[in-house]
Each structure stands twice: as C-alpha cells, then as structure tokens.
Design a protein around this motif. Structure first.
Motif, PDB file in Angstrom:
ATOM      1  N   SER A 148      -3.190   3.546  -1.891  1.00 29.80           N
ATOM      2  CA  SER A 148      -1.823   3.110  -1.603  1.00 29.80           C
ATOM      3  C   SER A 148      -1.079   4.188  -0.808  1.00 29.80           C
ATOM      4  O   SER A 148      -0.234   3.865   0.030  1.00 29.80           O
ATOM      5  CB  SER A 148      -1.072   2.743  -2.885  1.00 29.80           C
ATOM      6  OG  SER A 148      -0.963   3.862  -3.715  1.00 29.80           O
ATOM      7  N   ALA A 149      -1.412   5.462  -1.042  1.00 30.33           N
ATOM      8  CA  ALA A 149      -0.738   6.536  -0.290  1.00 30.33           C
ATOM      9  C   ALA A 149      -1.163   6.520   1.176  1.00 30.33           C
ATOM     10  O   ALA A 149      -0.320   6.669   2.071  1.00 30.33           O
ATOM     11  CB  ALA A 149      -1.037   7.896  -0.923  1.00 30.33           C
ATOM     12  N   THR A 150      -2.451   6.348   1.447  1.00 31.20           N
ATOM     13  CA  THR A 150      -2.876   6.342   2.855  1.00 31.20           C
ATOM     14  C   THR A 150      -2.350   5.087   3.548  1.00 31.20           C
ATOM     15  O   THR A 150      -1.987   5.130   4.727  1.00 31.20           O
ATOM     16  CB  THR A 150      -4.417   6.438   2.989  1.00 31.20           C
ATOM     17  OG1 THR A 150      -5.037   5.363   2.280  1.00 31.20           O
ATOM     18  CG2 THR A 150      -4.933   7.754   2.453  1.00 31.20           C
ATOM     19  N   GLU A 151      -2.285   3.989   2.802  1.00 34.87           N
ATOM     20  CA  GLU A 151      -1.738   2.764   3.404  1.00 34.87           C
ATOM     21  C   GLU A 151      -0.243   2.920   3.681  1.00 34.87           C
ATOM     22  O   GLU A 151       0.250   2.541   4.750  1.00 34.87           O
ATOM     23  CB  GLU A 151      -1.990   1.575   2.462  1.00 34.87           C
ATOM     24  CG  GLU A 151      -1.695   0.247   3.110  1.00 34.87           C
ATOM     25  CD  GLU A 151      -1.815  -0.916   2.138  1.00 34.87           C
ATOM     26  OE1 GLU A 151      -2.513  -0.768   1.114  1.00 34.87           O
ATOM     27  OE2 GLU A 151      -1.189  -1.953   2.408  1.00 34.87           O
ATOM     28  N   HIS A 152       0.460   3.530   2.742  1.00 32.32           N
ATOM     29  CA  HIS A 152       1.898   3.749   2.890  1.00 32.32           C
ATOM     30  C   HIS A 152       2.195   4.618   4.108  1.00 32.32           C
ATOM     31  O   HIS A 152       3.180   4.409   4.812  1.00 32.32           O
ATOM     32  CB  HIS A 152       2.441   4.414   1.624  1.00 32.32           C
ATOM     33  CG  HIS A 152       3.873   4.821   1.710  1.00 32.32           C
ATOM     34  ND1 HIS A 152       4.908   3.936   1.509  1.00 32.32           N
ATOM     35  CD2 HIS A 152       4.456   6.013   1.998  1.00 32.32           C
ATOM     36  CE1 HIS A 152       6.058   4.574   1.669  1.00 32.32           C
ATOM     37  NE2 HIS A 152       5.811   5.822   1.961  1.00 32.32           N
ATOM     38  N   ALA A 153       1.327   5.594   4.346  1.00 33.04           N
ATOM     39  CA  ALA A 153       1.533   6.511   5.471  1.00 33.04           C
ATOM     40  C   ALA A 153       1.189   5.849   6.793  1.00 33.04           C
ATOM     41  O   ALA A 153       1.312   6.472   7.845  1.00 33.04           O
ATOM     42  CB  ALA A 153       0.677   7.758   5.270  1.00 33.04           C
ATOM     43  N   ALA A 154       0.735   4.593   6.715  1.00 38.41           N
ATOM     44  CA  ALA A 154       0.334   3.851   7.907  1.00 38.41           C
ATOM     45  C   ALA A 154      -0.714   4.632   8.684  1.00 38.41           C
ATOM     46  O   ALA A 154      -0.764   4.604   9.899  1.00 38.41           O
ATOM     47  CB  ALA A 154       1.531   3.527   8.795  1.00 38.41           C
ATOM     48  N   ALA A 155      -1.545   5.356   7.939  1.00 40.02           N
ATOM     49  CA  ALA A 155      -2.585   6.145   8.584  1.00 40.02           C
ATOM     50  C   ALA A 155      -3.638   5.223   9.188  1.00 40.02           C
ATOM     51  O   ALA A 155      -3.855   4.113   8.719  1.00 40.02           O
ATOM     52  CB  ALA A 155      -3.226   7.074   7.557  1.00 40.02           C
ATOM     53  N   ASP A 156      -4.260   5.732  10.243  1.00 50.80           N
ATOM     54  CA  ASP A 156      -5.416   5.065  10.844  1.00 50.80           C
ATOM     55  C   ASP A 156      -6.601   5.419   9.938  1.00 50.80           C
ATOM     56  O   ASP A 156      -7.053   6.552   9.926  1.00 50.80           O
ATOM     57  CB  ASP A 156      -5.568   5.624  12.268  1.00 50.80           C
ATOM     58  CG  ASP A 156      -6.876   5.240  12.921  1.00 50.80           C
ATOM     59  OD1 ASP A 156      -7.556   4.330  12.415  1.00 50.80           O
ATOM     60  OD2 ASP A 156      -7.212   5.869  13.944  1.00 50.80           O
ATOM     61  N   VAL A 157      -7.041   4.460   9.139  1.00 55.67           N
ATOM     62  CA  VAL A 157      -7.975   4.767   8.056  1.00 55.67           C
ATOM     63  C   VAL A 157      -9.383   4.280   8.383  1.00 55.67           C
ATOM     64  O   VAL A 157      -9.568   3.135   8.785  1.00 55.67           O
ATOM     65  CB  VAL A 157      -7.509   4.115   6.733  1.00 55.67           C
ATOM     66  CG1 VAL A 157      -8.543   4.352   5.629  1.00 55.67           C
ATOM     67  CG2 VAL A 157      -6.161   4.665   6.308  1.00 55.67           C
ATOM     68  N   SER A 158     -10.369   5.160   8.226  1.00 55.43           N
ATOM     69  CA  SER A 158     -11.778   4.741   8.235  1.00 55.43           C
ATOM     70  C   SER A 158     -12.268   4.781   6.796  1.00 55.43           C
ATOM     71  O   SER A 158     -12.128   5.808   6.118  1.00 55.43           O
ATOM     72  CB  SER A 158     -12.638   5.695   9.062  1.00 55.43           C
ATOM     73  OG  SER A 158     -12.242   5.661  10.417  1.00 55.43           O
ATOM     74  N   THR A 159     -12.823   3.662   6.336  1.00 49.65           N
ATOM     75  CA  THR A 159     -13.310   3.585   4.966  1.00 49.65           C
ATOM     76  C   THR A 159     -14.832   3.660   4.974  1.00 49.65           C
ATOM     77  O   THR A 159     -15.486   2.879   5.664  1.00 49.65           O
ATOM     78  CB  THR A 159     -12.827   2.286   4.314  1.00 49.65           C
ATOM     79  OG1 THR A 159     -11.396   2.277   4.325  1.00 49.65           O
ATOM     80  CG2 THR A 159     -13.302   2.184   2.874  1.00 49.65           C
ATOM     81  N   VAL A 160     -15.371   4.606   4.216  1.00 49.06           N
ATOM     82  CA  VAL A 160     -16.824   4.793   4.169  1.00 49.06           C
ATOM     83  C   VAL A 160     -17.388   3.951   3.031  1.00 49.06           C
ATOM     84  O   VAL A 160     -16.937   4.044   1.878  1.00 49.06           O
ATOM     85  CB  VAL A 160     -17.179   6.286   3.973  1.00 49.06           C
ATOM     86  CG1 VAL A 160     -18.692   6.481   3.994  1.00 49.06           C
ATOM     87  CG2 VAL A 160     -16.516   7.130   5.044  1.00 49.06           C
ATOM     88  N   ALA A 161     -18.361   3.116   3.374  1.00 47.85           N
ATOM     89  CA  ALA A 161     -18.944   2.188   2.400  1.00 47.85           C
ATOM     90  C   ALA A 161     -19.723   2.939   1.320  1.00 47.85           C
ATOM     91  O   ALA A 161     -20.082   4.107   1.488  1.00 47.85           O
ATOM     92  CB  ALA A 161     -19.863   1.210   3.124  1.00 47.85           C
ATOM     93  N   VAL A 162     -19.986   2.267   0.214  1.00 48.71           N
ATOM     94  CA  VAL A 162     -20.828   2.818  -0.851  1.00 48.71           C
ATOM     95  C   VAL A 162     -22.073   1.942  -1.007  1.00 48.71           C
ATOM     96  O   VAL A 162     -22.096   0.796  -0.563  1.00 48.71           O
ATOM     97  CB  VAL A 162     -20.075   2.897  -2.203  1.00 48.71           C
ATOM     98  CG1 VAL A 162     -18.912   3.860  -2.101  1.00 48.71           C
ATOM     99  CG2 VAL A 162     -19.603   1.511  -2.661  1.00 48.71           C
ATOM    100  N   ASP A 163     -23.087   2.488  -1.675  1.00 46.72           N
ATOM    101  CA  ASP A 163     -24.306   1.719  -1.928  1.00 46.72           C
ATOM    102  C   ASP A 163     -24.150   0.894  -3.208  1.00 46.72           C
ATOM    103  O   ASP A 163     -23.055   0.829  -3.786  1.00 46.72           O
ATOM    104  CB  ASP A 163     -25.528   2.650  -1.962  1.00 46.72           C
ATOM    105  CG  ASP A 163     -25.444   3.689  -3.085  1.00 46.72           C
ATOM    106  OD1 ASP A 163     -24.612   3.521  -4.001  1.00 46.72           O
ATOM    107  OD2 ASP A 163     -26.220   4.659  -3.042  1.00 46.72           O
ATOM    108  N   ALA A 164     -25.254   0.312  -3.663  1.00 45.23           N
ATOM    109  CA  ALA A 164     -25.174  -0.608  -4.804  1.00 45.23           C
ATOM    110  C   ALA A 164     -24.790   0.094  -6.108  1.00 45.23           C
ATOM    111  O   ALA A 164     -24.301  -0.555  -7.033  1.00 45.23           O
ATOM    112  CB  ALA A 164     -26.503  -1.343  -4.974  1.00 45.23           C
TER     113      ALA A 164
END
Lengths: 80, 376
Positions: free
Chosen positions: B104-120
């Motif tokens: 929620s903090a990175t979204e609030h900052a309107a940051a350009d976000v790259s999300t790194v996936a996780v495995d199973a």
C-alpha cells in the motif's frame, strides 16, 4: 486451444461465491466423457485461482480463462 | 493450554515485557528532551532501550527509530527512501508476496513498481529480482519470510544484487525478528514489537548509515528526525526488554515450535482429505504453517475452529476483512478456498497441537457435509 464444439456443458455460477463454482465443477466433471470440456462461468475473485488449483490437485486439465459477457469462463477438460 | 494459534498477528505481552512496562509507567513519564531530573531519567531510559534494540538487531543505536506500529515503520521506510532518492528515479522493485503495508505504501507513492514473481512455494528467484533493478530504481523491497506461508526469502542474495546495483533494500522482518536471524546487507529494516512478545504500539524502523532517506512528514527532531512525535517510553522500554527476552530463549523455543509445525505439516494431509499444505517444507519460519481445504469457505472454517477454541487466520476470500483471496496465495498459484494459517507461540503446548489435529478432520468433514460437498 479448444474447439467450441468440444464444450459439452456450461456451469453458470454467476453471483455464487467460492467455493460454489469449484463444488459444481467437481460434481459435473465426472458426468462427462474423458477428453470433453466444461466451462465454468463465474464472477467470483477466487475462481481464477481455485479452479486451476482444483485441476492441479485432481489431475484434470485446466485449459484457460476467457472473458464472458458476464464474468469469466474457466475451461476445464476431463483428463481422467 | 492455549488454542491461540494466531501468533503471527501478535503475541500476548511476555512476562519480561509486562514487568518492564509496569516499572516504566512510574519511571518513564517525563519528556526526554527537557532539562530537569525526571526528564534526564526518561532520556537515559529511552537511550537504553534504543541501545538494547540496536544490540539485538546488530546495528548502531542512531540507526534505530521507534514508531507507533510496524505498519508505520514500513510506510516511513518506503516513503522516506523514495523522497530521499527522488533524484535517482521513482522505480520500485518488490516481491509479489510483500505484506500489504509495503504494497500500500508503494502504491500510495504512485511509484513505478516492478513486481517479482514467486515460485510454487512462495519464494522469489534472487537472479530475477536482481535483473529487475534499473538505473532509476529508488528502492527494493523484500520480506524476510512470508507472513502467510512461512517461506524464507533469499535476503542475502538479493541484498548482494542490490548492493551491486547501488539500490537500498528494505527488509520487512516482522515475522523474523525475535525468532530467527535476518541476513545482513540490507539498508532498511522494519519490525513490530507485538510479534516478538512486546506491547502493541511499538514498531521499529532501522535506516543504515549512508542510506539516503528524507522524512515524508513535517520536520521533527525526535527519533533521529525520522518519526514525528514522542514515542511512548513505557511501551518502548517494554518492547526492548521483551526482545532481549525472546532472543535469550529463541534457539530452543523456535526449535520446539519447528517440531510442532513439522507435525502439523505431516499429519494434516494424512487425516484431512483434499487438503493442500502450502509453502516451503524446510526453509521456512519456525512458527507458522498454512493449508487450504477444497470445497470450504474460509469464514466457516474460522468460525468452526473458533467454536472449538482455536484462534487462527485465513487468506481465503469472503472472510470478514476482504472479498479478495490472499495476494500471497494468488502469487503462488495455491488453492485459496478453506485456507487456514496456524501460527504458534511460547504458550502453545504439544497437547494443544494434538487437540487441533484431533478436532480438524471432524470440523472439515462437517462443513463439507453442510456444503453438500462430502461426496466429491
């Protein structure tokens, strides 16, 4: 992908929360021939995750999801 | 006997923490910034608490700030780093399994976000995380271990990649501090006292020396200029003492909890049909485990277990807190229906775990019968 003619049944689960769509799928799939396909029509947020997970746990084939006029159609092929 | 199996949400105040709190209520009420006797006493106590927490975390006292919650510590870590590094850019790299307070903090900052996936099992790939870092990356965020499924993240490898790229790494260590060590190499760390047996109302923000950080809030000199307002001295003292106490017993206690969780992980799939135990079986937090049951909704399962005297949490959708299933389970591609997280505390006995294991199969079978799903 699947030919539309392979889809032998559509389960309309619109407006019904998870786990209802998965329960309906588990009930219906054994009643169709191996190799045929069922579409589960759902607008529940968890169906996107739980229908593929059910297929993985039950050894059935999850074909994919396509947007429907209402909700999403989750396509499952009976593999065994 | 205790059926409180929600330690990951917060522990009851430990005996050491309680004793320190009561003593500090009488002793630590004055404003530590003033220049009279009672204030000097308060200043000494606050300095002592800071030194103690710094020693517990193997950092310098001036790198430690106390906040009113772990959530605010995470918010300040994210927003302060983005403010301090605005000249670099606004790009953030985060794992898909961060706690919602970081997301929620990175979204609030309107940051350009790259999300790194996780495995199973819910683990990020360290090389993939490193590859997501860019010249304009202002901040990287990696939880020390998943608060929902327990999987330990490759903090050391990701910290090395971040160091190489000269990007500060924020580690949300709320589930690890007081239980297991967190690898070094990060630039910011956050934690929450109630997760280690301290009082509710204390979070910790650590900003390593040399990390560019600027307060996102109006200036205030307290807490190293990082957290406006005076911290609650009695709560902070209690938190520091509770952390020392937790660390004193951590090795033996966490080994005990690890064995109990092993038993849950082994027994539940044997006694409950159509269940999926989620997360890494070995490289995991000692105190928590998660499983999902086909054909069940999380809320019914929570309520049925509550009636049996067990307090647990759920990542299923349609529980009281949310209509969306857990983003952690979603990122793993795990089953989300009938999801339960069990997290154990020092109060948990072997008998409590045995009672849970004896009650669970009947609870699940009963709910499946009610749902008309007992013959599937």
């Amino acid at each position: 992908m699947t030919d539309e003619r392979d889809v032998v049944r559509v389960l309309d689960c619109l407006g019904r929360p998870c786990p209802v769509p998965v329960i309906e799928l588990a009930r219906a799939l054994p009643t169709v021939r191996v190799g045929t396909v069922i579409d589960v029509l759902s607008d529940d947020a968890a169906a996107r995750l739980d229908i593929p997970a059910w297929c993985r746990l039950k050894g059935q084939e999850y074909v994919g999801a396509t947007p429907a006029p209402a909700g999403t159609a989750y396509r499952v092929r009976r593999a065994s | 006997m205790s059926g409180y199996f929600d330690a990951a949400a917060g522990l009851p105040l430990s005996a050491a923490g309680r004793q320190a709190l009561l003593a500090a209520l009488d002793d630590g009420w004055a404003d530590p910034s003033r220049l009279y006797g009672a204030a000097r006493r308060a200043r000494l106590l606050l300095d002592g608490a800071r030194e103690s927490v710094a020693a517990s975390l193997a950092v310098r006292p001036d790198e430690v700030s106390f906040t009113p919650s772990g959530t605010l510590a995470a918010h300040l870590a994210v927003l302060g780093t983005l403010a301090g590094r605005a000249a670099v850019g606004g790009h953030v790299v985060q794992s898909a399994v961060e706690h919602s307070c970081v997301l929620s903090a990175t979204e609030h900052a309107a940051a350009d976000v790259s999300t790194v996936a996780v495995d199973a099992v819910g683990r990020v790939d360290a090389p993939a995380f490193g590859a997501a870092l860019r010249p304009d990356t202002a901040l990287a965020c990696l939880i020390s271990a998943s608060h929902e499924v327990g999987t330990v993240q490759p903090v050391a490898a990701v910290a090395a990649a971040c160091h190489e790229a000269r990007v500060p790494l924020l580690v949300d260590a709320a589930q690890s501090v007081g239980r297991v060590s967190v690898p070094a190499g990060w630039s910011l760390l956050t934690a929450s006292a109630r997760k280690w047996g301290g009082p509710t109302g204390v979070g910790v923000l650590v900003v390593r020396t040399g990390t560019r950080w600027r307060s996102p809030l109006p200036p205030d000199e307290r807490e190293g200029g990082r957290v406006p307002g005076a911290p609650s001295l009695p709560l902070v003292l209690s938190a520091a003492v509770a952390l020392e106490s937790a660390l004193t017993e951590a090795d033996a206690e966490q080994a005990r909890l690890r064995r109990l969780v092993d038993r849950l992980r082994e027994q539940i799939p044997r006694t409950v049909p159509d269940v999926e135990v989620v997360g890494d079986p070995a490289d995991r937090l000692p105190h928590l485990m998660t499983f999902s049951c086909l054909y069940l909704d999380g809320e019914s399962l929570l309520s049925a277990l509550d009636r049996e005297g067990f307090a647990v949490s759920s990542g299923s959708s349609c529980t009281a807190s949310t209509l969306e299933p857990s983003h952690v389970l979603a990122a793993m591609g795990a089953l989300t229906s009938g999801n339960i997280r069990v997290s154990l505390s020092r109060e948990t006995t072997e008998q409590d775990v045995d009672r849970f294991l004896s009650v669970l199969p009947g609870v699940v079978a009963g709910l499946r019968r009610d749902a008309g799903a007992d013959d599937l």
